[in-house]
Motif scaffolding. Structure first.
Motif, PDB file in Angstrom:
ATOM      1  N   ASP A   1     107.811 -10.332  41.475  1.00 11.95           N
ATOM      2  CA  ASP A   1     107.801 -10.752  43.021  1.00 11.95           C
ATOM      3  C   ASP A   1     106.487 -11.977  43.289  1.00 11.95           C
ATOM      4  O   ASP A   1     106.819 -12.800  43.698  1.00 11.95           O
ATOM      5  N   ARG A   2     105.363 -11.774  43.096  1.00 20.45           N
ATOM      6  CA  ARG A   2     104.294 -12.336  43.370  1.00 20.45           C
ATOM      7  C   ARG A   2     104.247 -13.663  42.499  1.00 20.45           C
ATOM      8  O   ARG A   2     103.955 -14.590  42.929  1.00 20.45           O
ATOM      9  N   GLU A   3     104.669 -13.470  41.168  1.00 14.20           N
ATOM     10  CA  GLU A   3     104.492 -14.594  40.389  1.00 14.20           C
ATOM     11  C   GLU A   3     105.627 -15.645  40.693  1.00 14.20           C
ATOM     12  O   GLU A   3     105.262 -16.903  40.670  1.00 14.20           O
TER      13      GLU A   3
ATOM     14  N   ILE B   1      99.296 -14.961  46.890  1.00 15.16           N
ATOM     15  CA  ILE B   1     100.196 -14.458  47.583  1.00 15.16           C
ATOM     16  C   ILE B   1     100.417 -13.117  47.265  1.00 15.16           C
ATOM     17  O   ILE B   1     100.302 -12.492  46.317  1.00 15.16           O
ATOM     18  N   SER B   2     100.878 -12.227  48.354  1.00 14.20           N
ATOM     19  CA  SER B   2     101.034 -10.706  48.337  1.00 14.20           C
ATOM     20  C   SER B   2     102.350 -10.421  48.461  1.00 14.20           C
ATOM     21  O   SER B   2     102.987 -11.000  49.393  1.00 14.20           O
ATOM     22  N   ALA B   3     102.974  -9.402  48.248  1.00 14.32           N
ATOM     23  CA  ALA B   3     104.315  -8.800  48.349  1.00 14.32           C
ATOM     24  C   ALA B   3     104.461  -8.359  49.818  1.00 14.32           C
ATOM     25  O   ALA B   3     105.629  -8.521  50.358  1.00 14.32           O
TER      26      ALA B   3
ATOM     27  N   ARG C   1      96.124 -19.132  44.619  1.00 13.25           N
ATOM     28  CA  ARG C   1      95.388 -18.775  45.391  1.00 13.25           C
ATOM     29  C   ARG C   1      93.859 -19.555  45.660  1.00 13.25           C
ATOM     30  O   ARG C   1      93.480 -19.677  46.645  1.00 13.25           O
TER      31      ARG C   1
ATOM     32  N   THR D   1      99.893 -17.106  40.468  1.00 13.27           N
ATOM     33  CA  THR D   1      99.211 -16.200  41.501  1.00 13.27           C
ATOM     34  C   THR D   1      98.199 -16.936  41.723  1.00 13.27           C
ATOM     35  O   THR D   1      97.462 -17.165  42.904  1.00 13.27           O
TER      36      THR D   1
END
Length: 430
Positions: free
Chosen positions: A49-51, A28-30, A83, A79
């Motif tokens: 944010d990502r977590e 996941i990316s911001a 993934r 994360t």
């Protein structure tokens, strides 16, 4: 991102691929998240944010209480875990305990994961997603180890961590008796008046009565749900659940629009046990989810309490078995607070009514007991029966006369006539 998954509406399916914002090699990316969140009208935290997105996604992928998933979360983080599950580079297969069958199930769920949509949905009903590490996260949930919730979906204004610090669970049978409903409501109201937060599961029976009791006292209550916090379940408690959301907190491990299953109710109970200082069981049969909650509380080192019922009632059989073990018998909110509270939270001393004869000294009480229930008797016989001298007996009789206990009849003494129950006392009056 294509909407889909539980709560997305009938017939809407997403293509089999990693969710948008999840690069199959990077997770996941911001980028793109902030713009979308601004369009949705909900504010996202400045850090993690990502977590947060990864954990929100995992609440749709992992079942509550998934200990393997909890171990992976602790080892590689949320994360990296999402993934690996969504990537097809062989990294997921390297996770200890991962099997092809299990991975296929995870990936099937991950196809329609949309954490941004879920965060926006919960924000739309006045809620939020609380993760381990957040200031609002209740640290006592960490006692669950690998079965700790991935995160909690929370609806309501109060601070979850602060409310959990002084909370007590009141649980019991769904098909409770009027006695059970009365005791649960009394406990809920009494604990609320003493400043405790009443925690239960919003189910029919004892749960609902406990919530209503706390609400009626203008107190604090939290409902731990086995579904999304935007789902009214059971439907018959829709109004009650809304009242709890307005006056207290709704909490759940499952994302918005997700519905309960039988296993999720049982797994929900471990959160109730871990979140609170102690668990009170009001009514429960031998096979009861409430006893599962009490068992979890005992394993976690929390207080377990039970409200006794009739020995002939099957609905109290489980409670009585709990009390035969490590459970503590309680009958009201003050006794619960005394057990789980701080020094000084003492229940009042229990005693029956004080009768006039209770105030007599021992010698006067023996003289009074020496008088028959009917007829009169001389002072020598009274002294002999009371084990005193004649002069002392006479002095005590005059004292009892002044207090209205006895009367003089010629050379004898008798009890002062007064209304008595049928088959009254043999000696000494009432």
């Amino acid at each position: 991102m294509t909407p889909g998954g539980p709560g997305a509406g009938p017939g809407i399916r997403a293509p089999i691929r990693a969710p948008e914002g999840v690069d199959e090699g990077r997770g996941i990316s911001a980028p793109g998240v902030r713009e979308r969140s601004r369009e949705a009208g909900w504010a996202r935290p400045a850090v993690g944010d990502r977590e947060r997105l990864a954990r929100a996604a995992l609440t749709r992928v992992l079942e509550p209480g998934d200990e393997r998933g909890g171990r992976w979360l602790r080892e590689i983080g949320a994360t990296e875990l999402i993934r690996r599950i969504t990537a097809r580079d062989g990294s997921a297969e390297q996770l200890r305990g991962m099997t092809a069958k299990r991975l296929a199930g995870y990936r099937l769920r991950a196809e329609t994961v949309d954490p941004e949509r879920d965060l926006a949905s919960v924000a739309a009903v006045g809620g939020r997603f609380v993760c381990p590490g957040d200031r609002e996260w209740p640290g006592q949930l960490d006692d669950l180890g690998y079965s700790r919730p991935t995160g909690l979906w929370v609806r309501g204004r109060p601070d979850l961590r602060l409310w959990a610090l002084r909370s007590v669970a009141v649980v019991g049978a769904r098909a409770c008796t009027p006695y059970g409903a009365h005791m649960a409501a009394s406990l809920g109201a009494g604990l609320a008046e003493l400043g405790w937060v009443v925690v239960s599961g919003a189910a029919f029976g004892v749960d609902g009565a406990a919530h209503r009791g706390a609400l009626s006292a203008g107190g604090a209550t939290m409902a731990v749900l086995a579904c999304g916090v935007d789902v009214a379940y059971p439907r018959g408690h829709a109004e009650l659940i809304e009242r709890v959301a307005e006056q207290g907190l709704l909490i759940g491990e499952l994302p918005p629009a997700d519905h309960p299953t039988r296993s999720r109710f049982i797994l929900r109970n471990r959160v109730i046990a871990a979140l609170t200082r102690g668990t009170v069981v009001v009514e429960a049969e031998y096979r009861s989810g409430s006893l599962v909650t009490a068992g979890s509380a005992q394993r976690l080192g929390r207080f377990t309490m039970g409200v006794p019922g009739p020995a002939t009632s099957g609905l109290s059989a489980g409670v009585h078995e709990l009390l035969r073990g490590e459970g503590v018998l309680v009958t009201d909110a003050a006794e619960v607070a005394e057990l789980v509270g701080e020094i000084g939270d003492l229940a009042p001393v229990r005693r029956g009514p004080v009768l006039a004869r209770d105030l007599l000294d021992a010698a006067s009480a023996r003289v009074l007991d020496a008088l028959p229930s009917q007829g009169s008797v001389g002072q020598r016989d009274i002294a002999r029966t009371a084990g005193t001298g004649v002069d002392e007996a006479l002095g005590r009789l005059y004292e009892l006369h002044s207090l209205g206990f006895v009367e003089r009849t010629g050379e004898g003494w008798q009890l002062t006539p007064r209304p008595t129950r049928k088959g009254g006392p043999r000696r000494g009056g009432p």
